[in-house]
Enzyme design. Structure first.
Site, PDB file in Angstrom:
ATOM      1  N   ASP A 115       0.860  -1.180   0.000  1.00 31.18           N
ATOM      2  CA  ASP A 115       0.000   0.000   0.000  1.00 31.18           C
ATOM      3  C   ASP A 115       0.901   1.237   0.000  1.00 31.18           C
ATOM      4  O   ASP A 115       1.119   1.874   1.027  1.00 31.18           O
ATOM      5  CB  ASP A 115      -0.890  -0.020   1.249  1.00 31.18           C
ATOM      6  N   GLU A 137      -7.086   5.204  -8.370  1.00 27.96           N
ATOM      7  CA  GLU A 137      -8.383   5.619  -7.828  1.00 27.96           C
ATOM      8  C   GLU A 137      -9.085   6.686  -8.666  1.00 27.96           C
ATOM      9  O   GLU A 137      -8.468   7.655  -9.123  1.00 27.96           O
ATOM     10  CB  GLU A 137      -8.188   6.144  -6.399  1.00 27.96           C
ATOM     11  N   LYS A 153     -10.010   1.836  -8.693  1.00 27.59           N
ATOM     12  CA  LYS A 153     -10.496   1.975  -7.322  1.00 27.59           C
ATOM     13  C   LYS A 153     -11.655   2.963  -7.267  1.00 27.59           C
ATOM     14  O   LYS A 153     -11.577   4.067  -7.810  1.00 27.59           O
ATOM     15  CB  LYS A 153      -9.378   2.474  -6.398  1.00 27.59           C
ATOM     16  N   THR A 163     -13.049   0.436  -2.478  1.00 27.30           N
ATOM     17  CA  THR A 163     -12.307   0.848  -1.293  1.00 27.30           C
ATOM     18  C   THR A 163     -13.214   1.604  -0.319  1.00 27.30           C
ATOM     19  O   THR A 163     -14.408   1.772  -0.564  1.00 27.30           O
ATOM     20  CB  THR A 163     -11.099   1.712  -1.713  1.00 27.30           C
ATOM     21  N   PHE A 201     -11.607  -2.093   5.278  1.00 26.21           N
ATOM     22  CA  PHE A 201     -10.637  -1.423   6.135  1.00 26.21           C
ATOM     23  C   PHE A 201     -10.649  -2.011   7.539  1.00 26.21           C
ATOM     24  O   PHE A 201     -11.683  -2.436   8.031  1.00 26.21           O
ATOM     25  CB  PHE A 201     -10.932   0.078   6.192  1.00 26.21           C
TER      26      PHE A 201
END
Length: 321
Positions: free
Chosen positions: A17, A96, A132, A156, A178
């Site tokens: 990440d 993203e 994303k 996400t 998450f």
């Protein structure tokens, strides 16, 4: 004795990440995930100085509205970061869609397609990229269309089972539930500390993982947003885990035994649920944590995207002077 990182690689696909080129080269993850915050940080390093110069020179030729030019250059820079990462990993890089489009399905589709086109211009095919999108109802609907077009998506800012079920119904390739941000919320709201086995974020991902495996859902579960290695170890065996370089280093330096915690073979039977828009919005409304953290995450990513565009606008003004 092998490190915990090496043991983890045996049972889970390890994803980095980060946009830190040197860390990716050193740690050798299978995939990489980025977001506006990661891109902004990467572009602040010397590694991307030449890309910044190239993008600004390209932006100077665009003319027209200054804000539109800054946004276009920012998009180009995000692709530059992703393209650099693609060269280092054998798998996929997640890029993203703008956070400020999280509640606009059509605009998200347009942006996603433009991202794929921009990568293709650099010789990078769509099978190396994950788009994303925030796990809003609108983001999930965009992903559903993109998946039918053969563009795989990574949903996400996912904090709840409602989001996970809606993503599965949409045929999403991968979700990023998450962990750490859920822990943050519960620590703040309760004033308590939690062990890895009690961690609300860990329990949330385990619950989603079991639901998917129990119902033979093919969507990949990739735990994300970790605060410590204990959370990572508590999810050992998850399909994928996307981990920051500092935590990957900690795992690499730990020679202890890693116990597998998740496996499709240990799934528990659970009925399948289908969620429509009304049910999704109600379930999110009833989950204060998920609602607050989703909104907070979108705001934070939008802020960092705005910061990047502001920096680019200043660079364009200097170049035009």
């Amino acid at each position: 004795m092998t490190s915990k990182l090496d043991q983890l690689r045996e049972i889970t696909t390890v994803v980095a990440d980060t946009g830190d080129i040197q860390a990716v080269a050193r740690l050798k993850p299978v995939d990489c995930t980025t977001n506006p915050s990661i891109v902004l940080k990467a572009l602040g390093t010397d590694m991307f100085a030449d890309d910044m110069k190239e993008a600004i020179a390209w932006g100077k030729k665009l003319g027209g509205d200054a804000d539109a030019a800054a946004a276009a250059v920012a998009d180009r820079l995000a692709i530059s970061v992703g393209a650099a990462l693609v060269k280092l990993v054998p798998g996929r890089v997640s890029t993203e869609v703008d956070a400020d489009l999280s509640f606009d399905t059509e605009a998200s589709l347009k942006k996603a397609r433009s991202i794929i086109a921009a990568y293709k211009e650099r010789g990078i095919e769509k099978d190396r990229i994950l788009i994303k999108l925030a796990s809003t109802w609108e983001g999930i609907r965009a992903a559903e269309v993109l998946q039918k077009e053969g563009i795989d998506c990574n949903l996400t800012l996912l904090f709840s089972k409602a989001q996970a079920i809606a993503c599965a119904d949409a045929g999403v390739f991968l979700i990023s539930p998450f962990v750490g941000r859920i822990l943050d919320w519960y620590k703040k709201s309760t004033g308590k500390d939690f062990t890895a086995e009690e961690d609300p974020g860990v329990l949330s991902v385990r619950d989603i993982y079991n639901y998917y495996k129990a119902n033979d859902i093919k969507t990949v579960v990739m735990g994300a947003s970790f605060r410590n290695t204990g959370e990572i170890e508590a999810l050992a065996g998850c399909d994928r885990l996307t981990i920051a370089p500092n935590l990957l280093d900690e795992l690499s330096n730990d020679q202890g035994k890693l116990e597998r915690k998740l496996s499709p073979e240990t799934k528990k039977a659970e009925p399948k649920i289908t969620i429509d828009e009304k049910t999704f919005r109600w379930m999110m409304n009833e989950d204060a944590m998920a609602t607050e953290k989703l909104a907070e995450g979108i705001r934070a990513f939008a802020k960092d995207l705005g910061t990047l565009r502001s920096q680019v606008r200043k660079e364009l003004q200097l170049a035009a002077a």
